[in-house]
Each structure stands twice: as structure tokens, then as C-alpha cells.
Design an enzyme around this catalytic site. Structure first.
Site, PDB file in Angstrom:
ATOM      1  N   LYS A 155       0.860  -1.185   0.000  1.00 54.92           N
ATOM      2  CA  LYS A 155       0.000   0.000   0.000  1.00 54.92           C
ATOM      3  C   LYS A 155       0.896   1.234   0.000  1.00 54.92           C
ATOM      4  O   LYS A 155       1.612   1.488   0.963  1.00 54.92           O
ATOM      5  CB  LYS A 155      -0.892   0.045   1.245  1.00 54.92           C
ATOM      6  CG  LYS A 155      -1.885   1.195   1.174  1.00 54.92           C
ATOM      7  CD  LYS A 155      -2.317   1.705   2.519  1.00 54.92           C
ATOM      8  CE  LYS A 155      -1.489   2.837   3.039  1.00 54.92           C
ATOM      9  NZ  LYS A 155      -1.581   4.108   2.327  1.00 54.92           N
ATOM     10  N   GLU A 230      11.067   0.479   9.679  1.00 56.08           N
ATOM     11  CA  GLU A 230      12.044   1.547   9.458  1.00 56.08           C
ATOM     12  C   GLU A 230      11.306   2.834   9.831  1.00 56.08           C
ATOM     13  O   GLU A 230      10.462   3.308   9.083  1.00 56.08           O
ATOM     14  CB  GLU A 230      12.498   1.509   7.991  1.00 56.08           C
ATOM     15  CG  GLU A 230      13.831   2.163   7.773  1.00 56.08           C
ATOM     16  CD  GLU A 230      13.689   3.614   7.409  1.00 56.08           C
ATOM     17  OE1 GLU A 230      13.697   4.448   8.345  1.00 56.08           O
ATOM     18  OE2 GLU A 230      13.551   3.906   6.223  1.00 56.08           O
ATOM     19  N   CYS A 264      14.146  10.435   6.824  1.00 54.53           N
ATOM     20  CA  CYS A 264      14.349   9.947   8.201  1.00 54.53           C
ATOM     21  C   CYS A 264      15.803  10.067   8.624  1.00 54.53           C
ATOM     22  O   CYS A 264      16.093  10.018   9.815  1.00 54.53           O
ATOM     23  CB  CYS A 264      13.951   8.480   8.299  1.00 54.53           C
ATOM     24  SG  CYS A 264      12.297   8.189   7.754  1.00 54.53           S
ATOM     25  N   GLU A 364      11.554  15.098  15.501  1.00 54.52           N
ATOM     26  CA  GLU A 364      11.917  15.107  14.079  1.00 54.52           C
ATOM     27  C   GLU A 364      11.171  16.260  13.380  1.00 54.52           C
ATOM     28  O   GLU A 364       9.941  16.331  13.459  1.00 54.52           O
ATOM     29  CB  GLU A 364      11.463  13.759  13.509  1.00 54.52           C
ATOM     30  CG  GLU A 364      12.047  13.394  12.199  1.00 54.52           C
ATOM     31  CD  GLU A 364      11.660  11.959  11.791  1.00 54.52           C
ATOM     32  OE1 GLU A 364      10.673  11.403  12.313  1.00 54.52           O
ATOM     33  OE2 GLU A 364      12.346  11.420  10.911  1.00 54.52           O
TER      34      GLU A 364
HETATM   35  C1  SIN Z   1      14.177   7.496   4.555  1.00 52.21           C
HETATM   36  O1  SIN Z   1      14.166   8.678   4.742  1.00 52.21           O
HETATM   37  O2  SIN Z   1      13.424   6.760   5.185  1.00 52.21           O
HETATM   38  C2  SIN Z   1      15.087   6.816   3.582  1.00 52.21           C
HETATM   39  C3  SIN Z   1      16.268   7.551   3.201  1.00 52.21           C
HETATM   40  C4  SIN Z   1      17.288   6.718   2.453  1.00 52.21           C
HETATM   41  O3  SIN Z   1      17.062   5.555   2.122  1.00 52.21           O
HETATM   42  O4  SIN Z   1      18.362   7.240   2.200  1.00 52.21           O
END
Ligand code: SIN
Length: 461
Positions: A155, A230, A264, A364
Site C-alpha cells: 500500500k 524503518e 528519516c 523530528e
Molecule cells: C528514509 O528517509 O526513510 C530513507 C532515506 C534513504 O534511504 O536514504
């Protein structure tokens, strides 16, 4: 029912996709489960060949895929092209890894026994992927799953389903059977629950926020599914006194402003030794001030829009909170937002005199904001850096091998950049510690979560 997809740079409708009903999603899960029987028996060389075909077709259509991505996500076209390369690198890598799923034999404890260990695909995998990397976050899950012999249902984020649908269309053109790799569209919590409650799904893999990840882990417990998570990050950047400042600035720019800071692994807290903090800050502000903000389709754009109003409001709140508590603005603190047209731009902003009382030091931000604080000793820098529930990425700059060794051994993060602001690679194990997640994606580790271990003990020989 349809989902309307809009360009976050202009608010214009760029497409609409069918929203699947619960019954249709259940049927897709059933189909994925049924297809597993056949797909798991296809030999690894054939699965690898099909993956290579898929990668080739994506590369042949790179211009189209990248443009779709920029229209729905807003990132600059050059970054979309980069992401397509990154996405196919995962497919290429796992096409090779498909051929290296080895078993082993174990010396038995009597002459009449043999012990053999086999690796088998775990079954149907369900994935939920984010809007910030609409292609790569899917391929780094789908490619190892398919390589291992699992079937896969995904999804995509409601903001960015078009890139994913194009990738799935190309997969079918490449010869991957349609029930082996399926995409369904719908609202996150609804689809998430159907995935976690399904007895057919043996694994949930998710990239997104920590609260949603925790919810999916809880929901997966009832049927004891495997999970790969993740989740969020709050990456520190440590600039030691001896660092090459120009190089540290250049690399921090890469880490901080990729995808307008919506990743992230982006630098979230920049900790600079007190003797070099002024030089570093001035140089970073000058470099940030040179970035061009605009529509990702314009060639000169470096920083595209923020994905939506919610993201924009979080960023502006973090900046305001920091300013209210004494932060100094070196560059930026400028916005171009329009609620009616639904676009939200944030200019690259560098803030100095950041301290622990400010929200930006703990949450964040997911935007192009670079908050700088200073430290006296490297031990103090590590303490500040580790003082977070997150543990995804951390960066540091030093040419002193003793300082570097101390830092990489003591920072509690899954990904460390030592004199490197761009660490991601398909052949390296991406993932976080603590509340940043469970499991690793990419590298030789990346296929493991899609495999079960089974041993057979043969007796009476
Ligand atoms: C992410 O921001 O989750 C992934 C970034 C990356 O794979 O470099």
C-alpha cells in the site's frame, strides 16, 4: 471511490487512482497467498532474471518515472532521477542475492543422523510505504521479498501512489506474475488493519513514523507476524574541532537538504565544537542561502515544496518555538504558503544558539531547517547525540582517528556517516536502533527478514 493526487508545488490535480474496497483488498490478499505456492517454487535463477528485467524496464522509462514522482511528491527532478537509480540498485542487488540463499549441514551427534538446514521464503509479505521516497522504499522491500520467493502486496502513501503504480505496471511487463506483486490503495489505518489481521500475511514491513510503526507491531502480535520497521530518526551531526570545515559544510548540506529535509536520515541537530561553531555556521548559512526554492519540475530547483499542510505546520512550529526561546536566524525563516491552492514552501533556514529546551532538539522536524548548537568536549557531544529515543542515523566530521573511533563506537545509531553526509546504498544494511525500528534493509542482511530457517534431522541411517 477514488484518491485524488495533487502536485504539492501547485495544488493541481495530477491524477486519480481507484481506492480499493475492503473486499477487494481481502481478495488481493487471498490471491497473493495462492500465488505463493507457485512463486516460491520458481527457481532462484529465474526469479533473478525477472528482477533484472524489471530493473531494466524501469531504467528504460526513467524519465517518465522521475517526472511522475516529481509531480506527486514535489522533489526536484534531478533528485527523482537519483531516486530511480537508487530504487533499481535495490532490485539489481537482490537479483544477485537471490542466488546466494544458502543452507548448511551440521555435524550430527551420532553416526546414524544427518542434520540439514534449509532457508525458505516466509510467505505473503504486506508492505506500507511512505511518500518521501515513493520508488526506493518500495523496491528495497519488494526486491528482497521476491528474490527470496515471497509474494508481495503493497500500500503506497495516499499522497504518492502514481510512481508505485507505474513500477508495478513495469514489473508485470517484465514478466513478474500479477498476483506475485500487487498494489492496493486506501487509507493507512484501514489497509494496515486488513494486513495485520490477515492470516495469510506472514510479514509486515513498514517505513514511516514511529507511532504508526508501534501500532503495526501491536496489531501484528495477535498472529505473530514477522515485522521490519524503518521508523523515525533525529540524526545528530557532530563537527569536531579538527574537522575540515568546508567539507563538513558540503556534506551537511547533502544530509540536511535532500528532499527538502523530508527524510528519516536527515541531519536534525548540528553539534559543533565551540572553537569552530562561528565559522561552520556562517559557511552553512551562506550555502543554504544559495539554494533555489521552487517547483521540482524547474531545472534550477534545489528545494521543492513540503508535502502537505500538516508537515508545514510542524516545521513552522519548531522554528517559532526555537526563536521564542532564543535561537538566532542566520538565513531563511521565510515561507511561501497558500491554503487555498494547497502549496507550502519553506526556505532553507539555519538557526544558531539552539539549546536543549527547544522542541527541535527532541522531535523530528522533517523540513529544511538546520539547528546548530555547540559543545566543549567530544564526550559531551556524544551524550547530547545519544539523548534521544531515536537511533537511525548519525554523522560526524573529524580527521583524528582516535576521535572518530570513539565516536563511531559510542554513538547509538544504526547508520553512521564518518566524514560522509550521504550514507545510503543498496549494498549496505539500512536501519535503526531503539525507537527507530527493527531489522535492516539492503546489504546481505536485507534478504534475511524474508526467509525462515528450517532444519531436518534425518535419523536411522
Ligand atoms: C528514509 O528517509 O526513510 C530513507 C532515506 C534513504 O534511504 O536514504
Amino acid at each position: 471511490m477514488v484518491l485524488i493526487v495533487k502536485n504539492p508545488a501547485t495544488g493541481e490535480v495530477v491524477g486519480e487512482v481507484k481506492k480499493h474496497s475492503e473486499a477487494e483488498i481481502m481478495e488481493a490478499l487471498e490471491n497473493g497467498h495462492d500465488a505463493f505456492g507457485q512463486w516460491s517454487k520458481v527457481n532462484a535463477h529465474e526469479r533473478a532474471r525477472l528482477l533484472r528485467n524489471w530493473s531494466r524496464l524501469i531504467q528504460e522509462n526513467i524519465g517518465e518515472v522521475a517526472e511522475i514522482m516529481t509531480r506527486e511528491n514535489g522533489k526536484p527532478l534531478k533528485e527523482s532521477v537519483g531516486e530511480v537509480h537508487y530504487a533499481t540498485a535495490y532490485i539489481d542487488w537482490f537479483a544477485e542475492e537471490a542466488l546466494r540463499v544458502y543452507g548448511r549441514t551440521i555435524p550430527a551427534h551420532t553416526e546414524s543422523k544427518r542434520i540439514i538446514v534449509n532457508r525458505q521464503p516466509i510467505g505473503l509479505v504486506a508492505a506500507i510505504t511512505p511518500w518521501n521516497f515513493p520508488a526506493a522504499m518500495m523496491t528495497r522491500k519488494a526486491a528482497p521479498a521476491l528474490a527470496a520467493g515471497c509474494t508481495f502486496i503493497v500500500k503506497p502513501a495516499e499522497e504518492t501512489p502514481l510512481t508505485m503504480m507505474k513500477l508495478v505496471e513495469l514489473a508485470q511487463e517484465a514478466g513478474i506474475p500479477k498476483d506475485v506483486l500487487q498494489v492496493v490503495n486506501g487509507e493507512g489505518p484501514v489497509v494496515g488493519k486488513l494486513f495485520t489481521e490477515s492470516k495469510h500475511v506472514r510479514k509486515i514491513t513498514f517505513t514511516g513514523s514511529t507511532p504508526v510503526g508501534k501500532q503495526l507491531i501491536k496489531e501484528s502480535a495477535d498472529t505473530v507476524k514477522h515485522v521490519t520497521m524503518e521508523l523515525g530518526g533525529h540524526a545528530p551531526v557532530i563537527v569536531a574541532e579538527d574537522a575540515d570545515i568546508d567539507f563538513a559544510v558540503e556534506q551537511t548540506m547533502l544530509s540536511k537538504f535532500r528532499n527538502a529535509g523530508q527524510t528519516c536520515v536527515c541531519a536534525n541537530r548540528i553539534l559543533v565544537h565551540e572553537n569552530v561553531v562561528d565559522e561552520f555556521s556562517e559557511k552553512l548559512a551562506a550555502a543554504a542561502g544559495r539554494l533555489t526554492v521552487g517547483n521540482g519540475l524547474d531545472e534550477q530547483t534545489d528545494i521543492g515544496p513540503i508535502i502537505n499542510k500538516k508537515g508545514y505546520e510542524k516545521i513552522t512550529a519548531h522554528v517559532q518555538d526555537a526563536i521564542d526561546k532564543g535561537a538566532e536566524v542566520l538565513v531563511g525563516h521565510q515561507y511561501d504558503a497558500n491554503d487555498e491552492k494547497e502549496y507550502y514552501f519553506v526556505y532553507p533556514t539555519v538557526l544558531k544558539n539552539i539549546d536543549e529546551r527547544m522542541t527541535i532538539m527532541h522531535e523530528e522536524t522533517f523540513g529544511p531547517i538546520a539547528p546548530i548548537t555547540s559543545f566543549k568536549t567530544i564526550e559531551e557531544a556524544v551524550e547530547i547525540a545519544n539523548d534521544t529515543a531515536y537511533g537511525l542515523a548519525a554523522y560526524f566530521f573529524t580527521n583524528d582517528y582516535r576521535v572518530g573511533t570513539y565516536l563511531h563506537e559510542n554513538l547509538n545509531f544504526g547508520i553512521i556517516g564518518w566524514n560522509d553526509g550521504a550514507t545510503s546504498a543498496a549494498h549496505a544494511p539500512f536501519g535503526g536502533m531503539k525507537e527507530s525500528g527493527l531489522g535492516r534493509e539492503g546489504g546481505t542482511e536485507g534478504i534475511e527478514p524474508y526467509l525462515e530457517t528450517k532444519y531436518v534431522s534425518i535419523g536411522n541411517l
